[in-house]
Scaffold this motif. Sequence first.
Motif, mmCIF file in Angstrom:
data_model
loop_
_atom_site.group_PDB
_atom_site.id
_atom_site.type_symbol
_atom_site.label_atom_id
_atom_site.label_comp_id
_atom_site.label_asym_id
_atom_site.label_seq_id
_atom_site.Cartn_x
_atom_site.Cartn_y
_atom_site.Cartn_z
ATOM 1 N N ILE A 343 1.958 0.938 -1.090
ATOM 2 C CA ILE A 343 1.989 2.316 -0.629
ATOM 3 C C ILE A 343 3.043 3.143 -1.346
ATOM 4 O O ILE A 343 2.865 4.342 -1.577
ATOM 5 C CB ILE A 343 2.189 2.376 0.909
ATOM 6 C CG1 ILE A 343 1.999 3.817 1.408
ATOM 7 C CG2 ILE A 343 3.526 1.819 1.314
ATOM 8 C CD1 ILE A 343 1.967 3.938 2.917
ATOM 9 N N ASN A 344 4.172 2.531 -1.740
ATOM 10 C CA ASN A 344 5.212 3.301 -2.414
ATOM 11 C C ASN A 344 4.793 3.720 -3.814
ATOM 12 O O ASN A 344 5.077 4.840 -4.250
ATOM 13 C CB ASN A 344 6.515 2.507 -2.445
ATOM 14 C CG ASN A 344 7.094 2.314 -1.058
ATOM 15 O OD1 ASN A 344 7.152 3.253 -0.282
ATOM 16 N ND2 ASN A 344 7.486 1.095 -0.740
ATOM 17 N N VAL A 428 -3.915 0.655 -2.009
ATOM 18 C CA VAL A 428 -3.936 0.816 -3.455
ATOM 19 C C VAL A 428 -4.467 2.197 -3.805
ATOM 20 O O VAL A 428 -5.158 2.840 -3.008
ATOM 21 C CB VAL A 428 -4.817 -0.267 -4.148
ATOM 22 C CG1 VAL A 428 -4.285 -1.651 -3.879
ATOM 23 C CG2 VAL A 428 -6.272 -0.150 -3.699
ATOM 24 N N ALA A 429 -4.122 2.663 -5.003
ATOM 25 C CA ALA A 429 -4.711 3.875 -5.557
ATOM 26 C C ALA A 429 -5.686 3.465 -6.642
ATOM 27 O O ALA A 429 -5.438 2.520 -7.396
ATOM 28 C CB ALA A 429 -3.628 4.786 -6.112
ATOM 29 N N PHE A 480 16.947 10.840 11.574
ATOM 30 C CA PHE A 480 17.105 11.279 10.198
ATOM 31 C C PHE A 480 16.401 10.353 9.210
ATOM 32 O O PHE A 480 16.446 10.589 8.010
ATOM 33 C CB PHE A 480 18.591 11.365 9.845
ATOM 34 C CG PHE A 480 19.323 12.424 10.615
ATOM 35 C CD1 PHE A 480 18.993 13.757 10.470
ATOM 36 C CD2 PHE A 480 20.335 12.078 11.499
ATOM 37 C CE1 PHE A 480 19.661 14.739 11.182
ATOM 38 C CE2 PHE A 480 21.005 13.044 12.217
ATOM 39 C CZ PHE A 480 20.675 14.387 12.061
ATOM 40 N N LYS A 481 15.793 9.299 9.713
ATOM 41 C CA LYS A 481 15.078 8.383 8.834
ATOM 42 C C LYS A 481 13.786 9.053 8.355
ATOM 43 O O LYS A 481 13.057 9.635 9.141
ATOM 44 C CB LYS A 481 14.744 7.083 9.569
ATOM 45 C CG LYS A 481 15.967 6.293 9.995
ATOM 46 C CD LYS A 481 15.546 5.071 10.797
ATOM 47 C CE LYS A 481 16.766 4.311 11.312
ATOM 48 N NZ LYS A 481 16.387 3.150 12.140
ATOM 49 N N LYS A 482 13.534 8.940 7.062
ATOM 50 C CA LYS A 482 12.338 9.532 6.483
ATOM 51 C C LYS A 482 11.451 8.428 5.922
ATOM 52 O O LYS A 482 11.939 7.480 5.315
ATOM 53 C CB LYS A 482 12.718 10.528 5.390
ATOM 54 C CG LYS A 482 13.551 11.698 5.919
ATOM 55 C CD LYS A 482 13.850 12.698 4.832
ATOM 56 C CE LYS A 482 14.681 13.855 5.396
ATOM 57 N NZ LYS A 482 14.961 14.883 4.361
ATOM 58 N N TYR A 483 10.149 8.580 6.123
ATOM 59 C CA TYR A 483 9.195 7.553 5.747
ATOM 60 C C TYR A 483 8.150 8.132 4.802
ATOM 61 O O TYR A 483 7.657 9.242 5.010
ATOM 62 C CB TYR A 483 8.463 6.993 6.978
ATOM 63 C CG TYR A 483 9.352 6.483 8.075
ATOM 64 C CD1 TYR A 483 9.676 5.133 8.160
ATOM 65 C CD2 TYR A 483 9.852 7.343 9.046
ATOM 66 C CE1 TYR A 483 10.485 4.658 9.177
ATOM 67 C CE2 TYR A 483 10.672 6.875 10.067
ATOM 68 C CZ TYR A 483 10.980 5.533 10.124
ATOM 69 O OH TYR A 483 11.782 5.056 11.131
ATOM 70 N N ARG A 484 7.819 7.375 3.780
ATOM 71 C CA ARG A 484 6.703 7.784 2.940
ATOM 72 C C ARG A 484 5.408 7.694 3.741
ATOM 73 O O ARG A 484 5.218 6.767 4.526
ATOM 74 C CB ARG A 484 6.600 6.890 1.699
ATOM 75 C CG ARG A 484 7.706 7.101 0.682
ATOM 76 C CD ARG A 484 7.420 6.249 -0.547
ATOM 77 N NE ARG A 484 8.412 6.442 -1.593
ATOM 78 C CZ ARG A 484 9.492 5.698 -1.747
ATOM 79 N NH1 ARG A 484 9.719 4.707 -0.900
ATOM 80 N NH2 ARG A 484 10.339 5.921 -2.734
ATOM 81 N N ALA A 485 4.506 8.624 3.511
ATOM 82 C CA ALA A 485 3.224 8.632 4.219
ATOM 83 C C ALA A 485 2.173 9.267 3.330
ATOM 84 O O ALA A 485 2.489 9.920 2.322
ATOM 85 C CB ALA A 485 3.340 9.380 5.545
ATOM 86 N N LEU A 501 -1.407 7.948 7.082
ATOM 87 C CA LEU A 501 -1.170 6.520 6.865
ATOM 88 C C LEU A 501 0.288 6.345 6.466
ATOM 89 O O LEU A 501 0.784 7.029 5.574
ATOM 90 C CB LEU A 501 -2.103 6.012 5.759
ATOM 91 C CG LEU A 501 -2.124 4.515 5.464
ATOM 92 C CD1 LEU A 501 -3.488 4.109 4.930
ATOM 93 C CD2 LEU A 501 -1.059 4.131 4.447
ATOM 94 N N THR A 502 0.972 5.411 7.132
ATOM 95 C CA THR A 502 2.382 5.172 6.850
ATOM 96 C C THR A 502 2.710 3.702 7.011
ATOM 97 O O THR A 502 2.046 2.980 7.770
ATOM 98 C CB THR A 502 3.294 6.008 7.777
ATOM 99 O OG1 THR A 502 4.659 5.653 7.555
ATOM 100 C CG2 THR A 502 2.942 5.764 9.240
#
Length: 552
Positions: A343-344, A428-429, A480-485, A501-502
Motif C-alpha cells: 500500500i505504501n 497492488v497497483a 496527530f498520527k497520520k495514515y496513508r490511505a 482503504l487504509t
Amino acid sequence: MENDLEIIYQEIVPQQEKLRGSFDTKKLAVDNWYKSLHLINTAETQERISLVLTEVNQLQVPYDERKYLLDLLYEPVISLAGHVKKTYLDTKFPLAAEDKEKVNNCIKLYNQLIVGHSIILLELVDNRTRRFLSIITGRQKKELAETIQVITRYLTQIVLTNFEVYNQAPSAIWEKLYALYQFSEKKKIDNLMVTDKMLRAETSVKLTFLQSLLLSLADPYHFNQQQIYFIYKHLAHWAKFVKMSSEDKSKDTNFSAVNLTEEFMPTFFPRGKEPKRSDMLYLDSHELTIERINESEEEVGGFLSPKIKEALLSQLKVSLAVFVERKHDRREFFSEVKIVMGINHVHYVLNNYQNPEWVSNANFESKISDEEDIDYGALNSLNSLLSPSKPPEPLKIETFLTENASLNGLSLVWVSPESVKLNIGEVVAVSHSKEDKPNQWAVAVIRRIQYGDNQPLRVGIQIISSHKTKAIGVMRPDEFKKYRALYLPATDKFSAQPTILTDALTFNENELLKIVPCSKTVAGAPERTIRLMQNKETTSFYMRFELGLENN
C-alpha cells in the motif's frame, strides 16, 4: 492382499532379515538412540531419523518393535516440520533452492513414516487373518482404525505442506487418501473414534480425510500462508458439521458432487452435468454455519481479531457452500502488465511519484515541526498498525505476463527466473501503460497464488478500483498520527459507493476521520471530514470502508 489397498502397499520393499550392525529395534536400544537426538540441530536430527527409517522400512522387524519406534518418532518429526515451516512462511516465490530442499526433506520424512505404518497395515490385513474376515473383534477394529488414521494424518500433512507453499500435492497422495477411506468405510470402521496425537483429541478416519478434502475444496491458493494452517487446524473440528456420502446424492439439493479424478486435487463437479458413479463423493455443508464455526473456533482458542476472523471464515464458507455455483467467464488476454506491491508503494505512485508532505518534510530529530504540532516520534513508531514514516524506497516495479482475464480480475504469470515477494491480500497497483505515469495505475488485491514443479508462478488479482483512485492521508480528529490511505471512487463496475482503504487496522464503523492533504497543490484545500460507514473488507493488510462526507 486387499485390492483396495494396492496403492498403499506399492512403496513397500521386500523385507530383509537383520544382519549384524543393523539398527537395533528393541525398546531399550530405541530409547537410548532417541535420547541421543540433538533436536536443536534440526538438520542433523532430520538426517538421522531419515537414515533409520530408510533402514527399518527394509528390515523384518517384529510388529510391536516397529510400532513402538514409529509412535516414538511422531513428536520429533512434527517438531522438525514446525521448524521448517518458519523458513518458508512469508517468503518469496517460487521458493529458493535451499527452502525448497527443506520442504522436500520434511515431506520425505512424512512419506517414510507412511511406508512404516503401511507395513503395519499390511501385517494387520494380510498376515493375521489372511483373508481379513468380515467378523473381527473390537480390539482388531480399533487397531486397524488407529493405523489407517495415522497414515491418513501423515498424508494430510503432505497436502498441507504443499498448499502452504502454493504447490500441488502429487495425485498419488489423493489416491491413497481415498483408498484408505473407501477401505475403512467398507470395513465399517470409518467412524470409529481413535486418539489423534496432533489434535490431542479423539477423531476418526472419516473426519481426518474430510479435513484435507475440505481444505482442498476451500481453494487454499486464495489464502495467505498463515491462514492456510489456521483453516487446516480448525477444519479438524468443523468437519463434524459436514456430511459425506459415497452413495449417489445427485437428486438431493443439499449435496454437491466432488470429482476425485482431477489430476492434482479434488474439485466440485459442475452443476448441470451428470457425474459418473465411480470416483465421486457427495458433500453436504449447509450445516456448517458461521455461528457453528465461531462456536467451534472459541472452543479451541483463536488468535485472530474478531473482524479478521469473521472475514476469513466468511470467505471459507463461500468456498465450501457457494463455490460450486460460481461461473468464471475467462478469456485469453496476453500482454505485459506492471505491478507495484504494498500500500505504501501504491500510495507513492498514485501521489505523482511523491511522498506525502507530512512524511517527506518531517524532521525526525525533533518532535514538533515548525508548521504543525505533529508528534513525528509517533509517526516513526515501529508499531505495525502505523504506515511507515520513511519514503518507500527504492520503488520497484515488477513486470508480469497477463495470461487471461475475467470480470474484474487478471491471471498473471511470473516469467522472471528470480523470486518475488508476494502475499495473499496485499494491495497492488496495476498498469498496462509503457510509461510510468500516476494516472495510469488501477488498484487491485492479490487473491490467489499457485505454482508447481516445472510450472510457472501464477498470481490471480482482483481489480477493486479504476485509474481515478486518489492517494490521501487520514487521521482521527483528536490524534496527530497520520495514515496513508486510498480513496476509491464509486463506479458501477466496482462498487455502488465510494470506499476508503487504509492499512491502519484500528478504525471502526461510524468513526469520524479528517482527510490529510498529500501534496502542496491541495495544501490550501478546505478540511474535509468523512465518516466510515459499512466495513467492506478486513484483512491482515488493510481495512476498507464505505464512506460518507460530513461536510464539503
